[in-house]
Structure formats: C-alpha cells, structure tokens
Design an enzyme around this catalytic site. Sequence first.
Site, PDB file in Angstrom:
ATOM      1  N   ASP A  34     -10.796 -11.814   4.826  1.00  9.48           N
ATOM      2  CA  ASP A  34     -10.659  -9.828   5.174  1.00  9.48           C
ATOM      3  C   ASP A  34     -12.000  -9.803   5.112  1.00  9.48           C
ATOM      4  O   ASP A  34     -13.190 -10.307   4.453  1.00  9.48           O
ATOM      5  CB  ASP A  34      -9.960  -9.918   3.543  1.00  9.48           C
ATOM      6  CG  ASP A  34      -9.213  -8.365   3.834  1.00  9.48           C
ATOM      7  OD1 ASP A  34      -9.607  -7.431   5.419  1.00  9.48           O
ATOM      8  OD2 ASP A  34      -8.289  -7.927   3.173  1.00  9.48           O
ATOM      9  N   ASP A  69     -11.557  -2.182   8.187  1.00  8.10           N
ATOM     10  CA  ASP A  69      -9.778  -1.097   8.521  1.00  8.10           C
ATOM     11  C   ASP A  69     -10.391  -0.075   7.897  1.00  8.10           C
ATOM     12  O   ASP A  69     -10.896  -0.199   6.842  1.00  8.10           O
ATOM     13  CB  ASP A  69      -8.409  -1.885   9.003  1.00  8.10           C
ATOM     14  CG  ASP A  69      -8.335  -2.386   7.660  1.00  8.10           C
ATOM     15  OD1 ASP A  69      -9.258  -3.459   7.577  1.00  8.10           O
ATOM     16  OD2 ASP A  69      -7.133  -2.082   7.406  1.00  8.10           O
ATOM     17  N   CYS A  92      12.674 -21.882 -16.860  1.00  5.64           N
ATOM     18  CA  CYS A  92      11.395 -22.180 -15.659  1.00  5.64           C
ATOM     19  C   CYS A  92      11.803 -23.982 -16.169  1.00  5.64           C
ATOM     20  O   CYS A  92      10.469 -24.057 -16.869  1.00  5.64           O
ATOM     21  CB  CYS A  92       9.793 -21.623 -15.376  1.00  5.64           C
ATOM     22  SG  CYS A  92       9.941 -22.430 -13.731  1.00  5.64           S
TER      23      CYS A  92
HETATM   24  N1  GUN Z   1      -5.843  -6.013   1.215  1.00  2.00           N
HETATM   25  C1  GUN Z   1      -4.709  -5.532   0.838  1.00  2.00           C
HETATM   26  N2  GUN Z   1      -4.588  -3.500   1.477  1.00  2.00           N
HETATM   27  C2  GUN Z   1      -5.626  -4.089   3.087  1.00  2.00           C
HETATM   28  C3  GUN Z   1      -5.586  -3.631   4.016  1.00  2.00           C
HETATM   29  O1  GUN Z   1      -5.334  -2.079   4.101  1.00  2.00           O
HETATM   30  N3  GUN Z   1      -6.997  -4.061   4.576  1.00  2.00           N
HETATM   31  C4  GUN Z   1      -7.232  -5.166   5.081  1.00  2.00           C
HETATM   32  N4  GUN Z   1      -8.520  -4.858   5.206  1.00  2.00           N
HETATM   33  N5  GUN Z   1      -7.356  -5.638   3.342  1.00  2.00           N
HETATM   34  C5  GUN Z   1      -6.444  -5.072   2.750  1.00  2.00           C
HETATM   35 ZN    ZN Z   2       7.796 -21.964 -13.807  1.00  2.00          ZN
END
Ligand code: GUN
Ligand code: ZN
Length: 645
Positions: free
Chosen positions: A89, A124, A277
């Site tokens: 990201d 973005d 669990c």
């Molecule tokens: N992580 C959570 N939401 C977003 C988003 O809208 N854009 C990007 N690039 N990373 C994110």
């Molecule tokens: Zn568990």
Amino acid sequence: MMLEIQHRDGLARICNFETAHGTVETPALLPVINPNKLIVTPKELEDEFGAQIIITNSYVIKQSDELRKKALKDGLHALLDYHGPIMTDSGTFQAYVYGSVDTSPEEILKFQKDIGSDIITILDRFTEPEDSKELVEEKVRDTLKRAEDAVDEYGGSDIHLSLPIQGSTFTELRKEAGEAISKLDAKAVYPIGGVVPLMEDYRFKELAEVIIASKKGLGPKGPVHLFGAGHPMIFSLAVLLGCDMFDSSSYIKYARRGDFMFPTGTVKLEHLYSLACDCPACKDHSVEDIEGMDEDSRTRLIAKHNLGQMFLEIRNIKQAIQGGSLWELVERRCRSHPQLYEVFKVLKEKWRFLEPFEPRSRKSALMYTGAESLNRPAVKRVQRWIMEEYEPLFDGPTFLFDVDENEKPYNRHLRFEISEIFRRCSANLLLSTPIGPVPLELDEIYPIAQSIFPRGSKNEGLVDEYLEKKGIDDVLVWEGIKTLRSVEDGGGANLDVMRIKTVADYQFGKGAGEVLTDGQLRFVKNRKGRVKNVMLDDDHILSVRHYDGFFTLKKAGALILKEHFSPPSLRLKVNDDSAEFNRKGRNVFSKFVLDADDDLRPGDEVLVVDKNNRLAAVGRMFLTIKEMMEFDTGLAVRIREGIEK
Ligand code: GUN
Ligand code: ZN
C-alpha cells in the site's frame, strides 16, 4: 491482471491469478504485516494459516531509515522473509489518519517498484463519509489522474498496479470512478477504497451500496480488493457482491483490545466464561490462562485466533461458491448483527443488478433461511416470469391447488387428481406455493422443486395478483374429486407436453415451446415413467435434466430454435478459428467470443455460431457475456455437441 474463473456463484468467483512470486487463489485474505512490529511473522502466516499473499505498507518502510535501506538493498521479500506474492500500500491511509504524508504519488510508486513489490498501489486520495460532494469529486478526479499517470509509467511492465476506486458514499461517483478506471489499459487489481470508516461504524448497508456501485462501474474486471475489510462477518457478503480480495490489520487491532473474532461476531475476553474455540491457537488454553498472560503473548494468541477465523471463513466461502450455497451463507451471516441485517434491504432493491450473474439453476436446493430468502434473484426471476410472461396454456378453467412443502414434486403427489382432471377436460392447474402461484407444468424446475421451505409457507397475495393480472375468473379451488362435478367432458391434456411448452418458453424464450412441440412427439421414459428424452418427428431434440427440471439441447433441437429465433437470440458468436474447433466438440474460450445474446446466463444452453450465423456447436455457458468479452483467457462455454458443416 490475468484472471481465470474456476468456479462461480452469482458475482462470486473462485479465480486464479498469477504474480511473479506465485499463483493466488481468490477469494484471498491478505494479512497486513507491520514491518516495524511482526506480531505474527509472514512465515507463520504461510505455514500455519496457508496465506498465499500478504500486504504491507511501503510508506511505513520508506519512513524508517533502517527498513528503507534494507528494502532497497535486499528487496522487500528478503526484508519480510517471505517468498510468496506481496502487495504494498502507498500511504493513503496514513494521509487520511495524520492529515498528510511526506511523499509524492510518483515517488511512492517508484519506491514500491524498487523494493520489488508484486502489486503496487497508487497514492489515491481517501474519500471520507463526511466529505462534501465537491471534495469527493475533486479527490476522485485526482485519484483517476494518478491512476492514469501510473498506467503511463508502469502499464507496459510486468508489475501489477493497484488502482483504487474512491467516491465515498456517492454511488454515482463510485460508478463513474469504476468506469473510468476500468477503461485504463492496465492489468490491475481494483481496490474499493475509503470504506474503513463505514466498516468501523458498522455502516454495512452503505458499504453494500458502495460495493455494488463500484462493481457496476468496473464490470467484470478484477480482481477487486476491499481495502481494510476487517471482520470475517462481512466476507461472504463482500464476495457475493463481487469482491475477490481482503486485507486486514484488524486481527491485531482486535487482539490488542482482547477481542475474539468469529464469523458471527466479536466476543470480548472479559466476557468469556469458557473458550468455545478449538482453533490451533486456543486449543490448549483456558480463559484464565489467557487472562494471566503478559500483554504480548495474549495479543499474539488472540491475533492468531482471529486469523484462524478469517481464513476459516474464506474456506467456508469457497466451499459455498463451489456448492452453490453462498446466498444461504450470506443470509445467515446477515443475521449476525442488526446493522448487517439492514443489508437485506439492499439485496432486495438491487436484485436486477444481481440477476444477470445468477445461474438459472444450482446444484443444491434453495434453502429458506427467513422471509428475505424470497427476495433472492433466483426467486424473483421465476416469480416475475410467471407473473409477466407466462400465458396459461388452455382457455378452459383453472384449478387451484393448495400444496405443501412435503408434497414435492407436486405433480407426483397430485397424480390421481391430474389424471382425473385431464380425462375430463384440458384445464390449467395452478399451485399455490411458498413462492406464489406456479403453473403445474413448471413444478419440476429450480427453484420450485429444488427448494426447502418451512411447512405451511404460503404466498397467497401473489396468487390473487396472478389471477387478476391474467384475467382469470373461472377458478375452481380444488376440494377433492367433487370439484369436477360441474366440468364439461372433453379431455386430452398431457402434462409432459405442457411441460415442454412452458419450461422451454421459460428456458429459451417465448415461442420455443410451440416450435419444439410442432410435429410428432414421442417420449423416452425411465423406469419410473419420467421423461428422459424428447423426440420430435423421430429426432432427439431435448433431454430432461432430472436434477433441475430444465432441458439439455440436442443438435436437432438447436436447429429448430435457431430457425425460430433470429440473431442474436440464444446465440454466442465466435471467430472462425474457434468455430472450427467447436465443430469438433472442443470448448469455447473467452478470447474467441465476438458477440452474444444479453439474456444468456451462466449455466444456460447456448447455440455457438460462426460469423455467418451457421451453427457450430451446442454447449453450456460458464461465464456471463460481459465476462467473456472482458477476459482474454479461460473457459467460456462447455461444448456438448459439435456440429460439422
Ligand atoms: N487502506 C484502507 N483504505 C484505503 C484506501 O482507500 N486507499 C489505500 N491506498 N489504502 C487504504
Ligand atoms: Zn480460537
């Protein structure tokens, strides 16, 4: 990005896509790795959870001298000690949280490429639910511009781009953003961004609307990623609406707070009496054990539990896609939380968007999970057809039968009554069923026979509406054989013939039933007396699929339909090279599809024709038309019978 569909159910799909570091099967969960603090290591994710791909943040790496240097020198895969696909990201989320970031769109993209990321995300602009429409428009424009620049710079390379769709809760803007981004000439991943605040506030109804609007714009392009989808409770819904990938750091965030995630909700450690669990993380521990742990060990244990539940839910979803029961899973999950329950409203309103992706039948019966099940596209479609398109076969009276769930298929339960009626007259037989009025001759098709409702379910309002709409006033409510007292003699109706007429009209289009019965009909039946094959003037035209009541189309039947329906009806046009192969019985691949009838659905019988409208083969649709036109790889139609010139 090359996407190949392996299995599908509605918009949901199991696909493979290739990266430089291996193949990923979707729906996929990408655990978020914080490069500053590995609570669960990538190696553990791979070995213990079967993670096929992970995601990390390039901006976080770039901001740390130590991490940046190591990443640039040895590469991202060495830095994280992980050798499968890694998505990165860009810092958008940090810009949203902290107000700004110390990088530029160009710089952060280049950095991601330089450290060897497999999927690089543009910077973005995060659209927030509170943003004004003007601001959202500006952010969408900027995001699109940055996507275009990224495609110019990296579009030709083998690096995969991640091009998010923004637009906040303005569904029109989402759709336009999706359209614009899908037009860019890139093999990319398409995340739906700006949805974290919706998910954090459990605004699931708006989330569903946002996903649908984005998908409308994007079309079948994929894979579609849901940015920050943190809770396994919503995975099945997102997949049903066409999302292929999820990433989440919530498994750690929740763990820090002592929150155990389950596909049906969250349970706090302090509320736990016994730990229900037996996942590998919890198995050997008691609640007291976990409460007594130091913070790091506790966080790690709960994080692993959370990951285990998320991956388990992904496996559940894949199973449901493959078995045709994803709607049931989603409906059950939507009852996990009142705010998730609101999504039923969206599913109801948007059935016309969902319907074209719906197969006309499924392998497994439609299971009623609650009143909302009646709003499924599979039910709406057949209800709509009966109300709007169906024309009763006879001018005579209509016998109305109140039937119940344990009497399916109804025609066998009513064998005696039917033969008594048809001995005397040619009448329409109407069944009052849980989905409303059903003409008797449709009673074996999906989902009329292949469904399970609670006993005694009725939909009488629709029956009245039907009678009014069709202008039927000669209704005889069946009350036993005495009902026949007033009926004139002159029988001759044959349920097998009626069935061909009406099912063929429903399956192939109006008029199909007429032409497929126009001649000398003969039936080949099995030992139980059910029709197996339909012969018309000694040609085998149809076979009956006993599992869903529809027909498979034989060559002779295909030629009759082709004669009756003008192009493009029922047809899929392929290029000449493909037609030659298809004549020999080989399957149609997406790449070779030129054009097709919009009314065809996955699973439908289809006439494969060449450019000159000559029949080359008969087969079954695997994809939607839009998918075939979009994809340049993968199976489009399974051919059953090739037709030599
Ligand atoms: N992580 C959570 N939401 C977003 C988003 O809208 N854009 C990007 N690039 N990373 C994110
Ligand atoms: Zn568990």
